[in-house]
Design a protein around this motif. Structure first.
Motif, PDB file in Angstrom:
ATOM      1  N   SER A 144       0.832  -1.198   0.000  1.00 54.22           N
ATOM      2  CA  SER A 144       0.000   0.000   0.000  1.00 54.22           C
ATOM      3  C   SER A 144       0.864   1.244   0.000  1.00 54.22           C
ATOM      4  O   SER A 144       2.016   1.229   0.433  1.00 54.22           O
ATOM      5  CB  SER A 144      -0.926  -0.004   1.228  1.00 54.22           C
ATOM      6  N   ASN A 145       0.249   2.329  -0.478  1.00 54.21           N
ATOM      7  CA  ASN A 145       0.901   3.639  -0.485  1.00 54.21           C
ATOM      8  C   ASN A 145      -0.178   4.693  -0.272  1.00 54.21           C
ATOM      9  O   ASN A 145      -1.066   4.857  -1.118  1.00 54.21           O
ATOM     10  CB  ASN A 145       1.634   3.881  -1.804  1.00 54.21           C
ATOM     11  N   ALA A 146      -0.103   5.403   0.857  1.00 49.57           N
ATOM     12  CA  ALA A 146      -1.137   6.383   1.220  1.00 49.57           C
ATOM     13  C   ALA A 146      -0.615   7.799   1.051  1.00 49.57           C
ATOM     14  O   ALA A 146       0.513   8.108   1.420  1.00 49.57           O
ATOM     15  CB  ALA A 146      -1.597   6.151   2.655  1.00 49.57           C
ATOM     16  N   THR A 147      -1.466   8.663   0.472  1.00 52.34           N
ATOM     17  CA  THR A 147      -1.164  10.080   0.343  1.00 52.34           C
ATOM     18  C   THR A 147      -2.293  10.874   1.004  1.00 52.34           C
ATOM     19  O   THR A 147      -3.179  10.295   1.639  1.00 52.34           O
ATOM     20  CB  THR A 147      -1.035  10.475  -1.135  1.00 52.34           C
ATOM     21  N   ALA A 148      -2.262  12.188   0.833  1.00 50.35           N
ATOM     22  CA  ALA A 148      -3.295  13.034   1.434  1.00 50.35           C
ATOM     23  C   ALA A 148      -4.628  12.908   0.712  1.00 50.35           C
ATOM     24  O   ALA A 148      -5.666  13.268   1.271  1.00 50.35           O
ATOM     25  CB  ALA A 148      -2.834  14.489   1.444  1.00 50.35           C
ATOM     26  N   SER A 149      -4.634  12.400  -0.516  1.00 52.61           N
ATOM     27  CA  SER A 149      -5.870  12.332  -1.297  1.00 52.61           C
ATOM     28  C   SER A 149      -6.433  10.918  -1.459  1.00 52.61           C
ATOM     29  O   SER A 149      -7.634  10.747  -1.649  1.00 52.61           O
ATOM     30  CB  SER A 149      -5.644  12.933  -2.685  1.00 52.61           C
TER      31      SER A 149
ATOM     32  N   THR B  80      -1.772  -5.511   4.918  1.00 50.44           N
ATOM     33  CA  THR B  80      -0.895  -4.360   4.757  1.00 50.44           C
ATOM     34  C   THR B  80      -1.431  -3.236   5.631  1.00 50.44           C
ATOM     35  O   THR B  80      -2.649  -3.091   5.783  1.00 50.44           O
ATOM     36  CB  THR B  80      -0.819  -3.903   3.287  1.00 50.44           C
ATOM     37  N   VAL B  81      -0.542  -2.484   6.228  1.00 49.65           N
ATOM     38  CA  VAL B  81      -0.924  -1.413   7.153  1.00 49.65           C
ATOM     39  C   VAL B  81      -0.568  -0.075   6.513  1.00 49.65           C
ATOM     40  O   VAL B  81       0.506   0.097   5.950  1.00 49.65           O
ATOM     41  CB  VAL B  81      -0.202  -1.568   8.511  1.00 49.65           C
ATOM     42  N   PHE B  82      -1.482   0.882   6.618  1.00 47.90           N
ATOM     43  CA  PHE B  82      -1.255   2.200   6.037  1.00 47.90           C
ATOM     44  C   PHE B  82      -1.962   3.262   6.872  1.00 47.90           C
ATOM     45  O   PHE B  82      -2.814   2.948   7.706  1.00 47.90           O
ATOM     46  CB  PHE B  82      -1.774   2.244   4.590  1.00 47.90           C
ATOM     47  N   GLN B  83      -1.609   4.511   6.619  1.00 45.58           N
ATOM     48  CA  GLN B  83      -2.196   5.648   7.327  1.00 45.58           C
ATOM     49  C   GLN B  83      -2.243   6.835   6.379  1.00 45.58           C
ATOM     50  O   GLN B  83      -1.283   7.117   5.662  1.00 45.58           O
ATOM     51  CB  GLN B  83      -1.377   6.012   8.570  1.00 45.58           C
TER      52      GLN B  83
END
Length: 210
Positions: A39-44, A130-133
């Motif tokens: 996973s890959n988290a952004t502001a949007s 998978t862990v994301f924020q």
């Protein structure tokens, strides 16, 4: 198809039990769970992708996926489920669906699409997680320099500029003290005008910073 039977010996007698009189393997498929979920988290948004393993090439394009995600500290029993319409091994979650500052866990499973008539399968086991924020949007104070800091920097700069103008005027006054016809005004006489103009600019700039 195939005929599947069960044979057993009970009390010295052989018995045959017909389990499936006509068994078709392509109608009873259970795939291995997806692997290498990332996973890959952004502001949007948050992008999640994975790989499938040990799946025949003719099934890859007709797979169906289900995504399950939750807050990391909660149980899977309260997780949100999304059945994906695309056979691509990836999905995006909009940032509006995620709470700021909260870690999330996600996993995925697969099976042959229900729209496919030639094959039928049940859901695979769930993949690893998978862990994301969600990445927070920078605050205005982080984007624009603090106005108080700019004021503290501007005051010493103004003082140095005034001191330079005053010193330049004193040096020039040694060579020209009077205004004569056809001559350019001396720095002694032009300095008040420069100082007035600079003071006006200083006041305007300080007003903007406030």
């Amino acid at each position: 198809g195939y005929r599947v039977s069960l044979q057993g010996n009970f009390f010295g007698h052989n018995h045959t039990y017909m389990t499936f009189p006509e068994y078709n393997p392509r109608k009873h498929i259970k795939l291995d769970p997806p692997m290498i979920i990332q996973s890959n988290a952004t502001a949007s948004k948050c992008q999640i992708w994975w790989s499938v393993w040990n799946v025949p090439w003719y099934l890859v394009e007709i797979l169906q996926y289900e995504l399950q995600y939750k807050e990391y500290s909660t149980s899977w029993e309260v997780a949100l489920n999304k059945t994906l319409t695309s056979s691509l091994p990836q999905v995006e979650i909009e940032a509006t669906e995620l709470r700021s500052g909260i870690a999330y866990a996600a996993r995925v499973r697969c099976k042959v699409s229900e729209n496919e008539n030639s094959y039928h399968s049940q859901w695979s086991e769930w993949s690893q997680t998978t862990v994301f924020q969600r990445a927070d949007v920078p605050k205005v104070s982080e984007k624009i320099p603090n106005t108080k800091t700019m004021q503290f920097l501007f005051i010493p700069l103004s003082f140095v500029t005034l001191l330079y103008l005053f010193w330049n005027c004193r040096l020039s006054s040694r060579y020209c003290c009077f205004l004569t016809l056809g001559q350019k005004a001396s720095p002694v006489l032009t300095f008040p005008r420069q100082l007035l103009s600079f003071s006006h600019s200083t006041v305007c700039t300080m007003g903007i910073l406030r």
